[in-house]
Scaffold this motif. Structure first.
Motif, PDB file in Angstrom:
ATOM      1  N   ILE A  60      -3.251   5.950  26.650  1.00 22.30           N
ATOM      2  CA  ILE A  60      -3.212   4.630  26.082  1.00 22.30           C
ATOM      3  C   ILE A  60      -1.932   4.184  25.611  1.00 22.30           C
ATOM      4  N   ASN A  61      -1.422   3.380  26.098  1.00 30.05           N
ATOM      5  CA  ASN A  61      -0.106   2.498  25.539  1.00 30.05           C
ATOM      6  C   ASN A  61      -0.274   1.281  24.890  1.00 30.05           C
ATOM      7  N   VAL A  62      -0.177   0.887  23.651  1.00 27.94           N
ATOM      8  CA  VAL A  62      -0.370  -0.238  22.988  1.00 27.94           C
ATOM      9  C   VAL A  62       0.946  -0.797  23.176  1.00 27.94           C
ATOM     10  N   ARG A  63       1.110  -2.153  23.785  1.00 30.35           N
ATOM     11  CA  ARG A  63       2.259  -2.883  23.734  1.00 30.35           C
ATOM     12  C   ARG A  63       2.244  -4.022  22.536  1.00 30.35           C
ATOM     13  N   PRO A  64       2.921  -3.967  21.721  1.00 26.02           N
ATOM     14  CA  PRO A  64       2.603  -4.783  20.366  1.00 26.02           C
ATOM     15  C   PRO A  64       2.862  -6.341  20.920  1.00 26.02           C
ATOM     16  N   GLU A  65       2.225  -7.368  19.946  1.00 24.37           N
ATOM     17  CA  GLU A  65       2.547  -8.599  20.292  1.00 24.37           C
ATOM     18  C   GLU A  65       4.150  -8.991  19.967  1.00 24.37           C
ATOM     19  N   HIS A  66       4.676  -9.807  20.689  1.00 17.08           N
ATOM     20  CA  HIS A  66       5.994 -10.073  20.527  1.00 17.08           C
ATOM     21  C   HIS A  66       6.359 -11.479  21.131  1.00 17.08           C
ATOM     22  N   GLN A  67       7.340 -11.855  20.494  1.00 21.22           N
ATOM     23  CA  GLN A  67       8.134 -13.203  21.051  1.00 21.22           C
ATOM     24  C   GLN A  67       9.079 -13.059  21.925  1.00 21.22           C
ATOM     25  N   THR A  68       9.083 -14.221  22.815  1.00 20.19           N
ATOM     26  CA  THR A  68      10.121 -14.043  23.809  1.00 20.19           C
ATOM     27  C   THR A  68      10.254 -15.580  24.339  1.00 20.19           C
ATOM     28  N   VAL A  69      11.342 -16.027  25.322  1.00 17.82           N
ATOM     29  CA  VAL A  69      11.331 -17.062  25.690  1.00 17.82           C
ATOM     30  C   VAL A  69      11.000 -17.364  27.103  1.00 17.82           C
ATOM     31  N   HIS A  70      10.372 -18.630  27.220  1.00 14.58           N
ATOM     32  CA  HIS A  70       9.754 -18.785  28.520  1.00 14.58           C
ATOM     33  C   HIS A  70      11.004 -19.006  29.575  1.00 14.58           C
ATOM     34  N   PRO A  71      11.266 -18.572  30.732  1.00  9.89           N
ATOM     35  CA  PRO A  71      12.185 -18.536  31.765  1.00  9.89           C
ATOM     36  C   PRO A  71      12.420 -19.847  32.147  1.00  9.89           C
ATOM     37  N   THR A  72      11.279 -20.746  32.468  1.00 10.24           N
ATOM     38  CA  THR A  72      11.715 -22.091  33.021  1.00 10.24           C
ATOM     39  C   THR A  72      11.946 -23.207  31.761  1.00 10.24           C
ATOM     40  N   SER A  73      11.293 -23.077  30.959  1.00 10.59           N
ATOM     41  CA  SER A  73      11.326 -24.165  29.939  1.00 10.59           C
ATOM     42  C   SER A  73      12.319 -23.782  28.852  1.00 10.59           C
TER      43      SER A  73
ATOM     44  N   LYS B   4      11.353 -22.518  25.945  1.00  9.83           N
ATOM     45  CA  LYS B   4      10.514 -22.533  24.856  1.00  9.83           C
ATOM     46  C   LYS B   4      10.050 -21.186  24.519  1.00  9.83           C
ATOM     47  N   PRO B   5      10.133 -20.962  23.255  1.00 10.12           N
ATOM     48  CA  PRO B   5       9.722 -19.543  22.629  1.00 10.12           C
ATOM     49  C   PRO B   5       8.172 -19.480  22.860  1.00 10.12           C
ATOM     50  N   ILE B   6       7.543 -18.441  23.336  1.00 12.31           N
ATOM     51  CA  ILE B   6       6.159 -18.153  23.541  1.00 12.31           C
ATOM     52  C   ILE B   6       5.960 -16.755  22.728  1.00 12.31           C
ATOM     53  N   THR B   7       4.661 -16.372  22.434  1.00 15.62           N
ATOM     54  CA  THR B   7       4.191 -15.391  21.908  1.00 15.62           C
ATOM     55  C   THR B   7       3.393 -14.482  22.994  1.00 15.62           C
ATOM     56  N   ILE B   8       3.739 -13.251  23.311  1.00 19.83           N
ATOM     57  CA  ILE B   8       2.967 -12.353  24.275  1.00 19.83           C
ATOM     58  C   ILE B   8       2.016 -11.653  23.332  1.00 19.83           C
ATOM     59  N   GLU B   9       0.827 -11.847  23.573  1.00 22.47           N
ATOM     60  CA  GLU B   9      -0.502 -11.025  22.913  1.00 22.47           C
ATOM     61  C   GLU B   9      -0.296  -9.424  23.012  1.00 22.47           C
ATOM     62  N   GLU B  10      -0.803  -8.683  21.961  1.00 21.36           N
ATOM     63  CA  GLU B  10      -0.813  -7.499  22.421  1.00 21.36           C
ATOM     64  C   GLU B  10      -1.874  -6.957  23.429  1.00 21.36           C
ATOM     65  N   LYS B  11      -1.311  -5.916  24.185  1.00 23.32           N
ATOM     66  CA  LYS B  11      -2.081  -5.437  25.148  1.00 23.32           C
ATOM     67  C   LYS B  11      -2.187  -4.105  25.438  1.00 23.32           C
ATOM     68  N   LYS B  12      -2.953  -3.472  25.899  1.00 24.74           N
ATOM     69  CA  LYS B  12      -3.188  -2.025  26.156  1.00 24.74           C
ATOM     70  C   LYS B  12      -2.849  -1.574  27.564  1.00 24.74           C
ATOM     71  N   ALA B  13      -2.074  -0.662  28.051  1.00 27.40           N
ATOM     72  CA  ALA B  13      -1.921  -0.438  29.413  1.00 27.40           C
ATOM     73  C   ALA B  13      -2.028   1.192  29.532  1.00 27.40           C
ATOM     74  N   VAL B  14      -2.340   1.574  30.878  1.00 34.03           N
ATOM     75  CA  VAL B  14      -2.630   3.044  30.946  1.00 34.03           C
ATOM     76  C   VAL B  14      -0.974   3.594  31.374  1.00 34.03           C
TER      77      VAL B  14
END
Length: 107
Positions: free
Chosen positions: A58-71, A73-83
C-alpha cells in the motif's frame, strides 16, 4: 503456456479446475478465496509477498495542493491509498531473458 490474448477470470478458473481435476464450482471457490485472502492481507498488513510473482504494498499519497488545469484555481487533492507492485527477480528474468550469444561456428 504462452497466450497471445488476455485471459479472463473464467478462463483462469477453467484452467485451474482442469489442471487440478476439480469441478468448476470448486475452482471458482478456490479462486474467490485466494483473491479474498490476498485482499484482506493487503488491507491488514499493508504488504503481500507472493513468491515468483512479486510484492504488493500500500502506497499512501499525501494530500497536496495543485492548480486546476482549466480554471487555473488552486485545488486540494485528498490523501489516497494505492496498490504498488514490484515484480520478483524470477519474473523479471523470465520477462527479460539474456540475449543469446552468437554461434561461434558461423564465419
Amino acid at each position: 503456456m504462452p497466450h497471445t490474448q488476455k485471459r479472463t477470470q473464467k478462463q483462469i478458473i477453467d484452467a485451474i479446475s482442469k489442471e487440478l481435476k476439480i469441478p468448476i464450482r470448486t475452482g471458482r471457490s478456490f479462486y474467490d478465496r485466494l483473491i479474498y485472502e490476498f485482499t484482506e492481507q493487503l488491507i491488514k498488513e499493508k504488504r503481500v509477498e507472493m513468491a515468483g510473482l512479486g510484492v504488493f504494498g500500500i502506497n499512501v499519497r499525501p494530500e497536496h495542493q495543485t492548480v486546476h488545469p482549466t480554471s487555473g484555481k488552486p485545488i486540494t487533492i485528498e490523501e489516497k491509498k494505492a496498490v504498488r507492485y514490484r515484480s520478483s527477480r524470477e519474473l523479471r528474468r523470465r520477462l527479460n531473458p539474456p540475449p543469446q550469444a552468437p554461434d561461434s561456428t558461423d564465419p
